[in-house]
Design a protein around this motif. Sequence first.
Motif, mmCIF file in Angstrom:
data_model
loop_
_atom_site.group_PDB
_atom_site.id
_atom_site.type_symbol
_atom_site.label_atom_id
_atom_site.label_comp_id
_atom_site.label_asym_id
_atom_site.label_seq_id
_atom_site.Cartn_x
_atom_site.Cartn_y
_atom_site.Cartn_z
ATOM 1 N N GLU A 99 21.145 -27.831 -10.992
ATOM 2 C CA GLU A 99 22.055 -28.823 -10.413
ATOM 3 C C GLU A 99 21.817 -28.979 -8.918
ATOM 4 N N GLY A 100 21.484 -27.877 -8.255
ATOM 5 C CA GLY A 100 21.277 -27.921 -6.819
ATOM 6 C C GLY A 100 20.017 -28.635 -6.392
ATOM 7 N N LYS A 101 19.042 -28.715 -7.275
ATOM 8 C CA LYS A 101 17.793 -29.403 -6.930
ATOM 9 C C LYS A 101 17.892 -30.913 -7.092
ATOM 10 N N LYS A 102 18.989 -31.379 -7.638
ATOM 11 C CA LYS A 102 19.175 -32.820 -7.743
ATOM 12 C C LYS A 102 19.501 -33.394 -6.356
ATOM 13 N N GLY A 103 19.366 -34.686 -6.211
ATOM 14 C CA GLY A 103 19.693 -35.299 -4.923
ATOM 15 C C GLY A 103 18.792 -34.788 -3.818
ATOM 16 N N THR A 104 19.402 -34.314 -2.723
ATOM 17 C CA THR A 104 18.627 -33.833 -1.579
ATOM 18 C C THR A 104 17.950 -32.498 -1.861
ATOM 19 N N GLY A 105 18.481 -31.729 -2.803
ATOM 20 C CA GLY A 105 17.920 -30.418 -3.093
ATOM 21 C C GLY A 105 18.186 -29.380 -2.020
ATOM 22 N N LYS A 106 19.105 -29.671 -1.106
ATOM 23 C CA LYS A 106 19.383 -28.749 -0.009
ATOM 24 C C LYS A 106 20.451 -27.736 -0.407
ATOM 25 N N LEU A 107 20.203 -26.474 -0.102
ATOM 26 C CA LEU A 107 21.139 -25.386 -0.346
ATOM 27 C C LEU A 107 21.727 -24.917 0.980
ATOM 28 N N VAL A 108 23.034 -24.655 0.978
ATOM 29 C CA VAL A 108 23.699 -24.003 2.110
ATOM 30 C C VAL A 108 24.354 -22.727 1.584
ATOM 31 N N VAL A 109 24.064 -21.598 2.231
ATOM 32 C CA VAL A 109 24.652 -20.316 1.870
ATOM 33 C C VAL A 109 25.723 -19.961 2.894
ATOM 34 N N ILE A 110 26.898 -19.545 2.394
ATOM 35 C CA ILE A 110 27.997 -19.114 3.268
ATOM 36 C C ILE A 110 28.268 -17.635 2.987
ATOM 37 N N PRO A 111 27.773 -16.729 3.839
ATOM 38 C CA PRO A 111 27.947 -15.286 3.610
ATOM 39 C C PRO A 111 29.142 -14.696 4.367
ATOM 40 N N SER A 112 30.040 -15.545 4.850
ATOM 41 C CA SER A 112 31.054 -15.108 5.815
ATOM 42 C C SER A 112 32.108 -14.178 5.240
ATOM 43 N N ALA A 113 32.181 -14.024 3.919
ATOM 44 C CA ALA A 113 33.166 -13.108 3.345
ATOM 45 C C ALA A 113 32.831 -11.660 3.617
ATOM 46 N N SER A 114 31.582 -11.380 3.964
ATOM 47 C CA SER A 114 31.162 -10.015 4.225
ATOM 48 C C SER A 114 31.782 -9.510 5.519
ATOM 49 N N VAL A 115 32.268 -8.282 5.494
ATOM 50 C CA VAL A 115 32.907 -7.705 6.682
ATOM 51 C C VAL A 115 31.912 -7.021 7.599
ATOM 52 N N SER A 116 30.627 -7.064 7.250
ATOM 53 C CA SER A 116 29.639 -6.362 8.059
ATOM 54 C C SER A 116 29.173 -7.187 9.243
ATOM 55 N N GLY A 117 29.794 -8.332 9.461
ATOM 56 C CA GLY A 117 29.445 -9.136 10.620
ATOM 57 C C GLY A 117 28.551 -10.280 10.259
ATOM 58 N N PRO A 118 28.532 -11.327 11.096
ATOM 59 C CA PRO A 118 27.789 -12.542 10.759
ATOM 60 C C PRO A 118 26.281 -12.390 10.812
ATOM 61 N N GLU A 157 26.677 -31.744 5.394
ATOM 62 C CA GLU A 157 26.724 -33.191 5.183
ATOM 63 C C GLU A 157 25.800 -33.668 4.069
ATOM 64 N N ASP A 158 24.595 -33.142 3.993
ATOM 65 C CA ASP A 158 23.641 -33.590 2.981
ATOM 66 C C ASP A 158 23.326 -32.499 1.964
ATOM 67 N N ALA A 159 24.191 -31.506 1.857
ATOM 68 C CA ALA A 159 23.948 -30.404 0.920
ATOM 69 C C ALA A 159 24.196 -30.850 -0.513
ATOM 70 N N GLN A 160 23.357 -30.390 -1.423
ATOM 71 C CA GLN A 160 23.544 -30.605 -2.853
ATOM 72 C C GLN A 160 24.098 -29.360 -3.529
ATOM 73 N N ALA A 161 23.874 -28.186 -2.916
ATOM 74 C CA ALA A 161 24.333 -26.918 -3.480
ATOM 75 C C ALA A 161 24.864 -26.035 -2.367
ATOM 76 N N VAL A 162 25.951 -25.312 -2.672
ATOM 77 C CA VAL A 162 26.536 -24.363 -1.720
ATOM 78 C C VAL A 162 26.830 -23.073 -2.475
ATOM 79 N N TRP A 163 26.399 -21.943 -1.919
ATOM 80 C CA TRP A 163 26.693 -20.656 -2.524
ATOM 81 C C TRP A 163 27.493 -19.812 -1.532
ATOM 82 N N ILE A 164 28.614 -19.224 -2.009
ATOM 83 C CA ILE A 164 29.489 -18.420 -1.173
ATOM 84 C C ILE A 164 29.402 -16.974 -1.642
#
Length: 563
Positions: A99-118, A157-164
Amino acid sequence: MRWSSRLLRILKNRCLSVELQVFSPVRRQGRGGIFFMARIRRLLGWLVFFVMTSREVPAAPPSSALSGQDFVALVPRGSLVMVGGGGVPRAARDYFVAEGKKGTGKLVVIPSASVSGPGKPRQEAALEWAGDFPEASVLDCATRQDALKPEAAQVLEDAQAVWIGGGQQSRLAELYQGTPVEKALRAVLKRGGVVGGTSAGAAILCKIMIASQEKKPDEPVMGVGWDLLPRVIMDQHFMARKHEARLRNAVRTNPGLLGLAIDEGTALVVNQRLLAVTGTGEVRAVWSHNGKEVRDLQLKAGDAGKDDLVRLWRMAINQPPSPSGKPALENGSIVAVGGGGMVPEVVEKFMELAGGKEALIVVLPTAGEPGDSDREARQAGSFFKRAGAKNVRSLPGVKRAEVDSPEYVKVLGEAKGVWFGGGRQWRFVDAYEGTKALEAMRGVLARGGVIGGSSAGATIVGDYLCRGGPLGNREILVPGYDRGLAFLPGVGIDQHFAQRQRFADMELFIREQPAFLGVGIDEATALVVHRGGALVLGPGQVHLYRQGKPKRAFTQGEAFQLD
């Protein structure tokens, strides 16, 4: 590897991660100053967490405020992949990537839930997925102020897939809830993208979330998450961490919301309204109608784990059905046909009850499968036209703007007959429940007109909706889609009855729903109900089932009372 060097360039040029500059001068002090500021940071973190989890959790709309069109409007346009922690099941990962490769195929990863720092988890989070996507970026804000900056939402803005990623959902809420980033995530779904997450990254997807738990493990602290999956409370690591009691308490304090618990190593995939479970464990749906009694349903991996999101929403919010009245009419008539074709005498009877060949007859083809031209032709009322009807009007709209439009309400307000076509009866519920059009249809009966239908169109006129499941018509009892439009009170109508050997199903129906009268109608056969009673037209039989009484069957021309 080529994708590793590409990822390093991505991390260097595209990642958004801002350090806490307010504390940086303290690093020049001695160790005591550093430890002091570390304590201050921890105290501030707990203060923000307390504020986020103590803010008023928004109340869900009352049951009476939601109907067919409202539920449909809540369905996500894209896909969600929610993992209960542990490893991501292969099938869920493959779906996310496809599903993420459709459209722009751009992935954004959000790892901010981790307490070990950004800084530390960022590369690891991106490395896990970067080889599967042509483009990958990381969004990892250090503070809520950073998340409020325009450039944060611009990453999506142009992401097709986001993983948290996993960690603490309270941290994700602290950073992004109510910011342009949350709005941008909803936009990903709106344009048909896919959003996924594991553990905290799954729990945060719901507006009312379990933020943490008190000292007692069965007492959850509720917080405000993101609003990507409405009317759901998500829990993760379900069996491994023995979270059953806390989820049951969460839905007990939020009656009408749907609790979804996901085991470790297990994923729930939401493709618009279709749910599917994959992995080594199970997903459990939990809900409470009244804030006291809690019910649940197990969804296991494979075909047995497939379900319909709207059905589960409806099941969580609606009390089990009960008859709206006795099986009788005060005004007007009902003509319910068991499918399998329309014999001339039934068509003529319907036209007679509508007031003759000049009467306005409205046909509703909204339950049919798209692309079935033969069925659409029947639903458009061709059999009425062949019998000489001169004023047949088809109203195919299913959206609220159409169904509640002045045009539709006016036409129905002038109609002498309304005909529901065949197909799948749940589509009638989605289209008309709670609308102005439905009230206008009730006006047809009040004026002495006639309402009828064949197959699904026969079932929908009843009070209990038999075989209402969106995923198939094999089950006669489908909680959630178990309420018809109740033009004929107190009955549940099944069709294609003898031809499909549905006798045992009807016996099950009256055992489980003893307050209703069960009606089975054979193909090409009509049950005609009027104020004085009922009669049968056509070559087959009409079968009546009442708990505690012998089954009765009536044939062509026989008149009888329904109860």
